[in-house]
Write a protein that holds these residues in place. Structure first.
Motif, PDB file in Angstrom:
ATOM      1  N   GLU A   1      -0.824   5.092   0.401  1.00  0.00           N
ATOM      2  CA  GLU A   1      -2.007   5.938   0.306  1.00  0.00           C
ATOM      3  C   GLU A   1      -2.006   7.064   1.314  1.00  0.00           C
ATOM      4  O   GLU A   1      -1.392   6.969   2.369  1.00  0.00           O
TER       5      GLU A   1
ATOM      6  N   ARG B   1      -9.879   7.978   1.707  1.00  0.00           N
ATOM      7  CA  ARG B   1      -8.650   7.919   0.918  1.00  0.00           C
ATOM      8  C   ARG B   1      -8.634   9.060  -0.088  1.00  0.00           C
ATOM      9  O   ARG B   1      -9.535   9.171  -0.905  1.00  0.00           O
TER      10      ARG B   1
ATOM     11  N   ASP C   1      -1.938  11.619  -5.657  1.00  0.00           N
ATOM     12  CA  ASP C   1      -1.548  10.272  -6.066  1.00  0.00           C
ATOM     13  C   ASP C   1      -0.035  10.128  -6.222  1.00  0.00           C
ATOM     14  O   ASP C   1       0.702  11.113  -6.258  1.00  0.00           O
TER      15      ASP C   1
ATOM     16  N   GLU D   1      -3.496   7.746  -3.755  1.00  0.00           N
ATOM     17  CA  GLU D   1      -2.915   6.401  -3.673  1.00  0.00           C
ATOM     18  C   GLU D   1      -1.938   6.208  -4.825  1.00  0.00           C
ATOM     19  O   GLU D   1      -1.877   7.009  -5.752  1.00  0.00           O
TER      20      GLU D   1
ATOM     21  N   HIS E   1       0.802  -1.228   0.000  1.00  0.00           N
ATOM     22  CA  HIS E   1       0.000   0.000   0.000  1.00  0.00           C
ATOM     23  C   HIS E   1       0.824   1.263   0.000  1.00  0.00           C
ATOM     24  O   HIS E   1       1.891   1.314   0.584  1.00  0.00           O
TER      25      HIS E   1
END
Ligand code: KG4
Ligand code: ZN
Length: 395
Positions: free
Chosen positions: A188, A200, A259, A203, A186
């Motif tokens: 994020e 969230r 992101d 990511e 992960h």
């Protein structure tokens, strides 16, 4: 209340006993017993984690870890008894997919009395599904035998709690908070407006940052897991003033979102190696590449986290997940936030709770138990490899 927690989402087999006095998040916690077996040496041979191998190792190691955690907690009482054949067959049926585990668990239950446990917390996702299932089925079997409720736990929520836990209590957080979760699976950015809400906001679009560390390490001929190995080379390069042979990119540094992308960075390292010729790569080249890779990752993580803090007026930053063990990332977050946003409190996990462990699963289990939902029915517990934060998987 006493919580027995079980973590088997990846390549750590971990069991803890944690006592919670008070309700979440204001309780005082005492870690009574903590046992962890890392399968790293087994997976290293293959250069990464193989789910079916991880599953087999979890099945082999869970009972020894349970025994160790209970012994440390002074909760292991010898008590010879024979399980009824109905009980035996129920347990064997629950563990039918975990070769060997049924037999070792039954022999454990026939040797030791029922410990004073009020709740079992088990990771149900995210992670490797075959590995998750071993822990879940083990939790179900124990819960049935001891007649104790089980709560499903989200592994990433565990990482968040790991980062803010001081060994006894959880702090009074100032909200909104931004969590940067960086692990093998992960990457994020998560906005928390209050306890238990996770939104969230960004990511990775391809590789997770830990995955990129591991893959780049492999290209540089370093063993698995590559994160700590890259960290060592990069520190050596920095101390010796060694620079990179080619400047690596800082992917998505100025993109208009929260992101990330690390696969291009990984490819840039591959090109740099190929350009020089892998056999001609000097030790200095490798040190320089490790350093620039680590600095690229750190720069991007910091920039995006700061942007999220500004955008959401966050007062707290929580960095969690295995990659948060990285010294350079830790130091950079602390010093840059101190300099640029002194009002923001930055939390990092203690090093031994950075990577996967079961203490964090006990904390998250306590949170789950004190949330609106009642403990799960055993038959609805299910593994979910892609479980999102804020969710706990049930069928
Ligand atoms: O959270 P974790 O233990 O397992 C997952 O849930 O994925 O994270 C493991 C990841 C691996 O990719 C490992 O290489 C990375 O964390 N890691 C590090 C360091 N220690 C572990 N990455 C960079 N620097 C480190 N010191
Ligand atoms: Zn993890």
């Amino acid at each position: 209340m006493r919580i027995l927690s079980i973590e088997t989402s990846c390549d750590e087999t971990a069991v803890s006993v944690v006592e919670a006095n008070g309700s979440f998040p204001h309780a005082r916690y005492t870690v009574l017993g903590n046992a962890l077996f890392s399968q790293i040496d087994i997976h290293r041979e293959y250069g990464g984690v193989f789910p079916m191998l991880a599953k087999r190792e979890h099945a082999k190691t869970l009972v020894p870890m349970l025994e160790k955690a209970l012994r440390e907690a002074n909760m292991l009482t010898p008590d010879e008894r024979t399980l009824s054949s109905a009980e035996t067959s129920t347990l064997m049926e629950m563990l039918v997919r975990e070769p060997g585990l049924g037999d070792t668990l039954i022999s454990f239950l026939e040797q030791f009395g029922e410990p004073d446990i009020d709740l079992i917390a088990v990771t149900t996702g995210p992670g490797l599904e075959p590995a998750l299932w071993v822990g879940i089925n083990f939790a179900r079997a124990l819960a049935t035998s001891w007649n104790v409720p089980v709560v499903p736990v989200n592994h990433m929520e565990g990482h968040v709690l790991s980062s803010i836990f001081d060994g006894e209590t959880l702090p009074e957080l100032a909200f909104p908070a931004i969590s940067l979760l960086i692990s093998g699976g992960h990457t994020e950015l998560v906005l928390m407006k209050e306890w238990g809400t996770f939104e969230r906001i960004g990511e990775t679009r391809d590789d997770a940052v830990g995955e990129a560390f591991d893959k780049v390490a492999r290209m540089l001929g370093l063993p698995y897991p590559g994160g700590p190995e890259i960290g060592k080379l990069a520190a050596e390069a920095r101390a010796a003033g060694i620079e990179t042979p080619v400047q690596l990119p800082r992917p998505m540094l100025d993109s208009d979102d929260f992101d990330f992308s690390f696969s291009g960075l990984k490819t840039a390292v591959r090109y740099a190696i190929e350009k020089k010729g892998a056999d001609k790569l000097t030790r200095e080249d490798r040190l320089g590449l490790a350093r620039d890779f680590e600095e690229s990752v750190t720069t991007v993580l910091l920039r995006k986290t700061m942007k999220a803090v500004e955008h959401h007026g966050a007062q707290t930053v929580i960095v969690g997940g295995g990659v948060s063990a990285n010294s350079y990332i830790r130091e950079s977050f602390v010093s840059l936030f101190r300099e640029k946003y002194p009002m923001v409190t930055v939390y990092l996990p203690p090093r031994d709770l950075s990577t996967d462990n079961s203490i964090m699963i006990a904390l998250a289990g306590h949170a789950e138990k004190d949330s609106a939902e009642a403990p799960s029915h055993l038959s609805t517990l299910a593994a979910d490899g892609n479980l999102a934060l804020g969710e706990t998987s049930e069928k």
